[in-house]
Design an enzyme around this catalytic site. Structure first.
Site, PDB file in Angstrom:
ATOM      1  N   HIS A 517       0.855  -1.183   0.000  1.00 52.41           N
ATOM      2  CA  HIS A 517       0.000   0.000   0.000  1.00 52.41           C
ATOM      3  C   HIS A 517       0.894   1.237   0.000  1.00 52.41           C
ATOM      4  O   HIS A 517       0.837   2.054   0.904  1.00 52.41           O
ATOM      5  CB  HIS A 517      -0.930  -0.018   1.225  1.00 52.41           C
TER       6      HIS A 517
HETATM    7  C1  LIG Z   1       0.054  -9.341  -1.844  1.00 52.10           C
HETATM    8  C2  LIG Z   1      -0.845  -8.154  -2.032  1.00 52.10           C
HETATM    9  C3  LIG Z   1      -2.036  -8.067  -1.322  1.00 52.10           C
HETATM   10  C4  LIG Z   1      -2.865  -6.953  -1.481  1.00 52.10           C
HETATM   11  N1  LIG Z   1      -4.062  -6.916  -0.819  1.00 52.10           N
HETATM   12  C5  LIG Z   1      -4.849  -5.822  -0.925  1.00 52.10           C
HETATM   13  C6  LIG Z   1      -6.103  -5.769  -0.232  1.00 52.10           C
HETATM   14  O1  LIG Z   1      -6.525  -6.724   0.408  1.00 52.10           O
HETATM   15  N2  LIG Z   1      -6.830  -4.620  -0.314  1.00 52.10           N
HETATM   16  C7  LIG Z   1      -6.402  -3.555  -1.041  1.00 52.10           C
HETATM   17  O2  LIG Z   1      -7.098  -2.523  -1.035  1.00 52.10           O
HETATM   18  N3  LIG Z   1      -5.264  -3.601  -1.756  1.00 52.10           N
HETATM   19  C8  LIG Z   1      -4.472  -4.709  -1.717  1.00 52.10           C
HETATM   20  N4  LIG Z   1      -3.315  -4.778  -2.448  1.00 52.10           N
HETATM   21  C9  LIG Z   1      -2.963  -3.619  -3.307  1.00 52.10           C
HETATM   22  C10 LIG Z   1      -3.594  -3.695  -4.707  1.00 52.10           C
HETATM   23  O3  LIG Z   1      -3.162  -4.851  -5.351  1.00 52.10           O
HETATM   24  C11 LIG Z   1      -3.199  -2.432  -5.481  1.00 52.10           C
HETATM   25  O4  LIG Z   1      -3.772  -1.304  -4.821  1.00 52.10           O
HETATM   26  C12 LIG Z   1      -3.677  -2.406  -6.930  1.00 52.10           C
HETATM   27  O5  LIG Z   1      -3.279  -3.525  -7.644  1.00 52.10           O
HETATM   28  C13 LIG Z   1      -3.111  -1.140  -7.599  1.00 52.10           C
HETATM   29  O6  LIG Z   1      -3.517  -1.053  -8.934  1.00 52.10           O
HETATM   30  P1  LIG Z   1      -2.569  -0.339 -10.015  1.00 52.10           P
HETATM   31  O7  LIG Z   1      -3.241  -0.433 -11.322  1.00 52.10           O
HETATM   32  O8  LIG Z   1      -2.173   0.998  -9.500  1.00 52.10           O
HETATM   33  O9  LIG Z   1      -1.226  -1.203  -9.989  1.00 52.10           O
HETATM   34  P2  LIG Z   1      -1.017  -2.771 -10.417  1.00 52.10           P
HETATM   35  O10 LIG Z   1      -2.310  -3.484 -10.352  1.00 52.10           O
HETATM   36  O11 LIG Z   1       0.099  -3.281  -9.640  1.00 52.10           O
HETATM   37  O12 LIG Z   1      -0.573  -2.627 -11.935  1.00 52.10           O
HETATM   38  C14 LIG Z   1       0.615  -1.962 -12.313  1.00 52.10           C
HETATM   39  C15 LIG Z   1       1.234  -2.712 -13.501  1.00 52.10           C
HETATM   40  O13 LIG Z   1       2.172  -1.853 -14.129  1.00 52.10           O
HETATM   41  C16 LIG Z   1       3.260  -2.636 -14.584  1.00 52.10           C
HETATM   42  N5  LIG Z   1       4.426  -1.763 -14.786  1.00 52.10           N
HETATM   43  C17 LIG Z   1       5.149  -1.131 -13.843  1.00 52.10           C
HETATM   44  N6  LIG Z   1       6.137  -0.420 -14.395  1.00 52.10           N
HETATM   45  C18 LIG Z   1       6.034  -0.598 -15.739  1.00 52.10           C
HETATM   46  C19 LIG Z   1       6.778  -0.123 -16.848  1.00 52.10           C
HETATM   47  N7  LIG Z   1       7.819   0.701 -16.689  1.00 52.10           N
HETATM   48  N8  LIG Z   1       6.404  -0.520 -18.100  1.00 52.10           N
HETATM   49  C20 LIG Z   1       5.342  -1.351 -18.277  1.00 52.10           C
HETATM   50  N9  LIG Z   1       4.613  -1.846 -17.262  1.00 52.10           N
HETATM   51  C21 LIG Z   1       4.949  -1.456 -16.000  1.00 52.10           C
HETATM   52  C22 LIG Z   1       3.453  -3.665 -13.480  1.00 52.10           C
HETATM   53  O14 LIG Z   1       4.181  -4.789 -13.945  1.00 52.10           O
HETATM   54  C23 LIG Z   1       2.007  -3.968 -13.095  1.00 52.10           C
HETATM   55  O15 LIG Z   1       1.495  -5.078 -13.798  1.00 52.10           O
HETATM   56  C24 LIG Z   1      -2.472  -5.894  -2.345  1.00 52.10           C
HETATM   57  C25 LIG Z   1      -1.267  -5.988  -3.068  1.00 52.10           C
HETATM   58  C26 LIG Z   1      -0.466  -7.120  -2.912  1.00 52.10           C
HETATM   59  C27 LIG Z   1       0.792  -7.225  -3.708  1.00 52.10           C
END
Ligand SMILES: Cc1cc2nc3c(=O)[nH]c(=O)nc-3n(C[C@H](O)[C@H](O)[C@H](O)COP(=O)(O)OP(=O)(O)OC[C@H]3O[C@@H](n4cnc5c(N)ncnc54)[C@H](O)[C@@H]3O)c2cc1C
Ligand code: SF4
Length: 587
Positions: A517
């Protein structure tokens, strides 16, 4: 030499949750969308199929769905005057990697932030006076209110089939739900998950103390569910292989199960996995993006991908790093407190304790990512902070995420760390122990921020992201106070043995998982002088760049972040359609 590719209308950087939400809206509307994801496309791989899905060593211990540290890591120092060193293992947080991002292997604990979170500085000033906010606490208002986000929370919860019990329907208190919940328009789409033995113990103990425990809102489907897009979820099996794993029962709401399948076969959508974006390329005057540079990670070949609209969805840490590497915006300076990129990096203040009951049978192996009961009385500003000397708080819960054999070994204090006494204690207590935990806020501090490391580089020769972070006095006082309440609950629960509560205080120790987070660094606000993006998530510097994810939070609340990340992502998708109908600064 980089190869220049044909232009695409919308280029999305990162292929996780927020990318999926954007694609889901724009592709059916006829817009051309390209998603560039640095990691693999997990669909159809061993990760989601039995028996491989249950390989705890592979997916949990060795963190199989997280990027390898020998390819990219982060450097850390606890204060601006220390030298930062690379994290040799990513243990404290697990940034996503591959299609679906971190939301592919998340727990699914899905909250709405409090109404005060969006106007935190204004709220605390009005209730406690401006002097109650320490000089170094650089909290800011979001530039929007809960009312603006409420419909999008509703939409996100319907899409992800959130299981829970409403506590406040349009201002009317609902028995069995969270008494502190911000108002909602409708009941949760699914009823809560089953009550576990640990939840029952917690509910009874908190009830004795006069608190109302309620089920944790869960993206683990309590029943088979078809969402408004016609996408189907199965029923949660309480398999205990949820956090760090994909779901073999298709019961966990993820981008790969609910969002990308909607657009994958459309001719106006393309997903390029193994495409790592290394730079955002602006026009000569710096006011617009004209392309991104990316590397095909399989071949090392560099490409230039032109576009007309760009959406940065690469999670907090990459969002910030890409802006810094591309020299977009002004980097934050902790001495002068000027600049905005990297500012207000926040984390989560978590703690917990173990309880041991010789006469209760607790079945820890029957777990789900968001299975548990909670009290919210000591979170955020749900209680009077007068005279306490800190702001913020946390929710206290008994969550039963897993009883996996490697990970889950609750042992009473004083148990030897190896040998026959250790083995006996494992056998005695595995079924007869449970944990309580605190999930606490982390408010911005002028000394906590992100910038580029001057010394360490990744495999492509680019500086690593440097994180300057430590828990401050506010965090330590808050943690001690809420931990005290957790210890009272443990005493009321009648456990024979209660372990010592872990305490979050300086120095921040990255060797222990705490949460993924990470927030801030590209924060939103209505003043370009103190934020990176507008309340519509549009870059103040580069008009055709929008940024999504928890990097836009000005500070971190006591709740898990993905509820508001999802709501903001859905609102952004609408804003993008509006922008495309007439490119301009959205106001
Ligand atoms: C183990 C775990 C448990 C969690 N449990 C909870 C929970 O219970 N409740 C909760 O609210 N949240 C939880 N979270 C957090 C939640 O997963 C994130 O808030 C959410 O996935 C964020 O979405 P996002 O699109 O910002 O990032 P993500 O879903 O992480 O997507 C970002 C993507 O961008 C890609 N990327 C990064 N840099 C580059 C680049 N330079 N070029 C191309 N691609 C790139 C990454 O590979 C990734 O696939 C948890 C996270 C983890 C890891
Ligand atoms: S606990 Fe439930 S939602 Fe989580 S992986 Fe197992 S079956 Fe899926």
């Amino acid at each position: 030499m980089a190869t220049r590719l044909p232009e695409k209308e919308i280029v999305v950087i990162g292929g996780g949750l927020t990318a999926g939400l954007v694609a889901r809206k724009l592709v059916p509307a006829g817009r051309e969308v390209l998603v560039l994801e640095r990691g693999p496309d997990w669909s159809g791989s061993a990760v989601g199929e039995l028996p491989h899905q249950r390989d705890e060593l592979r997916w949990a211990t060795y963190r199989g769905m997280t990027r390898r540290e020998n390819v990219e890591t982060y450097t850390l120092r606890h204060s601006p005057d220390e030298e930062a060193l690379p994290m040799r293992q990513l243990l404290s947080f697990l940034p996503g990697f591959g299609v679906g991002g971190a939301a592919q292997h998340w727990n699914g604990q899905t909250w709405r932030f409090s109404e005060s979170d969006y106007v935190l500085r204004q709220h605390l000033t009005e209730r406690y006076g401006a002097k109650s906010i320490p000089d170094g606490m650089t909290i800011q208002d979001w530039g929007l209110t809960y009312r603006d986000l409420q419909p999008y929370y509703e939409e996100f919860e319907a899409l992800f089939g959130i299981a829970g019990k409403a506590g406040n329907l349009r201002g009317v208190r609902q028995a069995g739900g969270n008494p502190f919940e911000p108002w909602r328009a409708t009941e949760y789409p699914l009823p809560p998950l089953e009550m576990s033995e640990a939840s029952q113990i917690f509910k009874d103990a908190t009830g004795q103390l006069g608190y109302e425990a309620f089920p944790l809102p869960a993206a683990n489907a309590s029943q088979p569910y078809r969402n408004p897009d016609g996408m189907q979820l199965g029923q949660c099996q309480y398999c205990g292989h949820c956090e760090r794993f994909t779901c073999e029962a298709n019961a966990k709401a993820t981008p790969a199960s609910l969002l990308f399948p909607l657009v994958r076969s459309r001719p106006n959508f393309e997903l390029r996995a193994g495409a790592e974006v290394i730079r955002l390329n602006t026009t000569a005057d710096g006011t617009r993006l004209e392309s991104v540079s990316y590397v095909d990670v399989a071949t090392g070949q560099e490409f230039i991908q032109p576009g007309s609209l760009f959406v940065l969805c690469s999670y907090t840490l990459s969002n910030v790093r890409l802006l810094l590497l591309s020299k977009i915006g002004t980097p934050y300076d902790p001495v002068t407190r000027t600049g905005t990129v990297g500012k207000n990096y926040c984390y989560q203040v978590t703690s917990g304790l173990n309880m041991f009951f010789p006469d209760r049978y607790i079945n820890p192996f029957m777990g789900a990512g968001a299975l548990g009961f909670v009290i919210d009385d000591f979170n955020n500003d749900n209680f009077d902070h007068t005279g306490l000397g800190f702001h913020g708080g946390g929710y206290i819960s008994a969550t039963q995420t897993n009883g996996r054999p490697i990970d889950t070994r609750r042992l009473p204090p004083g148990t030897p760390r190896w040998g026959s006494a250790w083995k006996k204690a494992n056998a005695d207590w595995y079924l007869r122990s449970m944990g309580l935990s605190v999930h606490g806020s982390n408010y911005a501090n002028a000394r906590n921020y992100m910038d580029l490391d001057p010394d360490y580089k990744d495999q492509w020769g680019r500086p690593l992201l440097r994180i300057t972070f430590d828990f401050d006095d506010n965090d330590a006082l808050m943690c001690r106070y809420v931990n005290g309440k957790m210890e009272e609950i443990a005493a009321a629960a009648g456990a024979k043995i209660v372990g010592k509560a872990s305490v979050r205080k300086s120095p921040y120790d990255t060797r222990q998982y705490q949460s993924t987070h990470n927030t801030g660094g590209t924060i939103m606000g209505s003043d370009p002088g103190s934020s990176v993006v507008s309340p519509h998530l549009q870059s103040w510097d580069v008009e055709n760049l929008f940024i999504s994810g928890a990097s836009v939070f000005p500070q971190n609340s006591g709740y898990n972040p993905t509820g508001p990340v999802g709501a903001l992502g859905l609102r952004l998708a609408e804003d993008l359609l509006s922008y495309l109908s007439g490119p301009r600064r959205l106001g």
